[in-house]
Design a protein around this motif. Sequence first.
Motif, mmCIF file in Angstrom:
data_model
loop_
_atom_site.group_PDB
_atom_site.id
_atom_site.type_symbol
_atom_site.label_atom_id
_atom_site.label_comp_id
_atom_site.label_asym_id
_atom_site.label_seq_id
_atom_site.Cartn_x
_atom_site.Cartn_y
_atom_site.Cartn_z
ATOM 1 N N ARG A 163 0.838 -1.189 0.000
ATOM 2 C CA ARG A 163 0.000 0.000 0.000
ATOM 3 C C ARG A 163 0.881 1.249 0.000
ATOM 4 O O ARG A 163 2.082 1.178 0.272
ATOM 5 C CB ARG A 163 -0.933 -0.005 1.197
ATOM 6 N N ASP A 164 0.267 2.386 -0.321
ATOM 7 C CA ASP A 164 1.042 3.613 -0.499
ATOM 8 C C ASP A 164 1.943 3.930 0.699
ATOM 9 O O ASP A 164 3.081 4.338 0.544
ATOM 10 C CB ASP A 164 0.101 4.796 -0.735
ATOM 11 N N ALA A 165 1.371 3.741 1.899
ATOM 12 C CA ALA A 165 2.118 4.133 3.087
ATOM 13 C C ALA A 165 3.433 3.362 3.194
ATOM 14 O O ALA A 165 4.387 3.829 3.800
ATOM 15 C CB ALA A 165 1.279 3.901 4.331
ATOM 16 N N LEU A 166 3.463 2.166 2.597
ATOM 17 C CA LEU A 166 4.659 1.336 2.729
ATOM 18 C C LEU A 166 5.655 1.559 1.605
ATOM 19 O O LEU A 166 6.734 0.974 1.609
ATOM 20 C CB LEU A 166 4.262 -0.145 2.753
ATOM 21 N N GLN A 167 5.280 2.395 0.630
ATOM 22 C CA GLN A 167 6.185 2.568 -0.504
ATOM 23 C C GLN A 167 7.214 3.629 -0.193
ATOM 24 O O GLN A 167 7.061 4.795 -0.525
ATOM 25 C CB GLN A 167 5.383 2.921 -1.749
#
Lengths: 318, 580
Positions: A163-167
Amino acid sequence: MSHDQFEVLSNQAVAVCAAAYFLALLAHLAEWATARSVPATATAEESGTASAAGGGVDVLERVDVDTDRVARFARIGVVLTTVAAGVHLVAVASRGLAADPVRVPWGNMYEFTLTATLMVTIGYLLLYRRFSLDWLSPVVTGFVLVTLMVDVLLLYTPVVPLRDALQSPWLVIHVIAAIIATGAFTLGGMCSALYLVKERWPNTREGGYLSRLPGLDALDRMAYRTQAFAFPVWTFAALIAGPIWAQHAWGRYWGWDPKEVWAFITWVVYAAYLHARATAGWKGRAAAIVALIGLATLWFNFVGINFFFGSGSMHSYA
Amino acid sequence: MVSAGSTTEGHGSTTEGHGSSTGRSETTGREGMGSAPADPGAAPLAPREFLRWAWRQLTSMRTALILLFLLALAAVPGSVVPQEAVDATKASQWRENHHTLAPIYQKLGLFSVYDSAWFSAIYLLLMVSLVGCILPRTRVYWKALRARPPAAPRNLSRLPEHRAFETSASPEQVLERARGALRGYRVVSDVAEVSRLAGARTSTTGGEELSLSAERGKLREAGNLLFHLSILVVLVGFAGGALLGYKGGVIVVTGNTFANSLSQYDDFRPGSLFKPSGLAPFDFKVTDFDVTFIKEGREAGMAHKFSAGLDYRTSPGAATRHTRISVNHPLTIDGTKIYLISHGYAPHITVRDATGAIAYSGPVVFLPEDNTFKSWGVVKVPDAQGPSGPEQLGLEGELYPTYAFTDATGPFSAFPDDKNPALSMLAYQGDLGLDDGVPQSVYALDKKGLKPILKPDGKPLRVDLMLNQTVTLPDGMGSVTFDGMSRFVKLQVSRSPGDLVALGGVVLALLGLLGSLFIRPRRVWVKVRRDGGGPDRRTLVEVAGLDRSAGGDLAGEIDQVVASLRGAPQQEPVRDEEQV
């Protein structure tokens, strides 16, 4: 190979390495069962319960044969563990290749556990020769096997993109540090647990597993070394890399998110362990108990938080 | 303090000068817990002595340990009870659901554990204890830093590692080799000391004796001190940031602007020393919001790569610049950071009253409730004209971005994107309670003075609208129209000036920690003695070592020193105490 095929490969590799760990565990159990008929002095010098292996030539010959068998079982066990670790590595790597786009395989609890158990095995294999860790073999193989089973049965998640937060590159830095620290703390905790067992039953049957453990001082030192290594790594993962990333992603270094709270608790408990080990009256038994409490908070943080406070934690994916 | 330096399992007492490195552990070791330094059974202590006793107790290692445990324990409730500072909505929900417990928890400070009196008390005591430990240790360390390595003890064989061998080399040669072998050590062979020792020995052994002392790893204690000092730096940094900084949240519908002033925030949490004049005078317009929802596969529905476009000015007169912010990529304006936290929908709703005039029109923020972006929102219409005079209207209900319906599930949102938006709201009339003077949430209706608008069949009216539809209210009360869809972004604007101090502190702490755990302080002594006389005189060499920290391969290092002292392979060494 397509991403889906990699996912299948990863799942199959997990099954194969679990089987190999199981065989390794059996080999080590056979090793220690055989060793029961051999006086501790015949195989291990560090045992404190040495006594003369009296008896005639027959007895000595039998002892020789058994000693050989003990060594052979030990070798088989370590070879199997090494093979298992190799397959385990394949499982982890193909898990990353299975995602589209390809990513580091640390996106959820299943993947984290998969990698952390691999770290435990690698740590054990790396230290095996230098510290003659044959006494730790059944504990490590047993632990890794059980944890992998729990991982597959309870935590399995199909491969999904991050997910975005982990990128963020901090994912790699923060999580690998946390995984290494978790693996090392786990190894240290095993030594501390064995310390407590040995301390509780110092005069066990001669030739038995406990009598072949290293002395209390050596166990304590081994536990200290691994945990002293893990502590700065954990400090880096939880108190430096984590906050920097949190600042980027969520706009604050430290927000007392449940995961952060428990990472802090783990840190404080291990700090207490390092202090306890240097304090009169806390050395030895009490320090070992503190270390195990620290390990419990670490694993609780990792698994428990998501089950109990999953929705409330910004780390709910981890 | 991690005074692992004094954990050599009692070896510290084997030579003089080791027990004197005043660590916390030794203070407690000497005095024990709860025993006054003076006469235990004597009359009550004088105030001054009591203070001294209390200080010593507070700065003892045992107290520090107990405080550490208390700190760990005290942190637990903050992860169980919702925290005001972490999630205010959740905390207030919890309060509503637990009527008996909530007041008790409130009194105990369980909704804000980390700034409660008891949590602060624990870490402040810990800090005092830490300072009380660092100061004396720094003094001791300062002295020890300039001290020479202690002279060789009289009886080297009592040290934990000891080797002895004979060689034909002269004592001077051996010592010269020892200097080479002990690279990295601080090496001293004090002539006066040696001659005194030699003098003392000449009478008993009849030979001359030279000795050499070497020490390394004094930086371990420096690392230890640095680590503990850095913790104070971190705390100062955090405290500074918390006192001087602020953190605010604001929801902005795309196309709208935000100017950085207090009135514009939805929620605002200033530090105690924060002044509103400290707000940087920037403003920005949210030009657009981009989001891709994955349409296929297992992860269908997951929001992917969302970002918001901002036109911002650092001050009202400055030039406008455009940028995009997204998760992990905030915008920084003069030290103030703007983060994209979340997003959602704001349907445009127009309410016409009985006269046909527009009583309300505009985008209404609906807060997402789940991953399908089924959202909840409220419309308050305070100034409508009813069929019989002024009245207030209220609407509350759900937005389904992609409306779908089955008999089994009822209405639901099949997908988070706005493919087929629908509104389903209940309508109320009466008093919205806006004039009571009590601040109200814009996301909830106060139903005290409201009654549902009923259909002719007596059931409550549900206003169900697809995009561009209009529903007429009964009894000529007016109509509700669903005009369009906008998106909103939830932004966090924050400034915490002490951040870099804290970060620097943590990095220093890590460096100190590495030093205090992995630098191994140790001492090595080499003693050489000529035996007898004549051309085939032998030199007896003794090497001994003391590891002043736990762990480390001292035996191996001493073996190496011995090997290089012997130079070329000679006779078998006379080793003792090979295994310890």
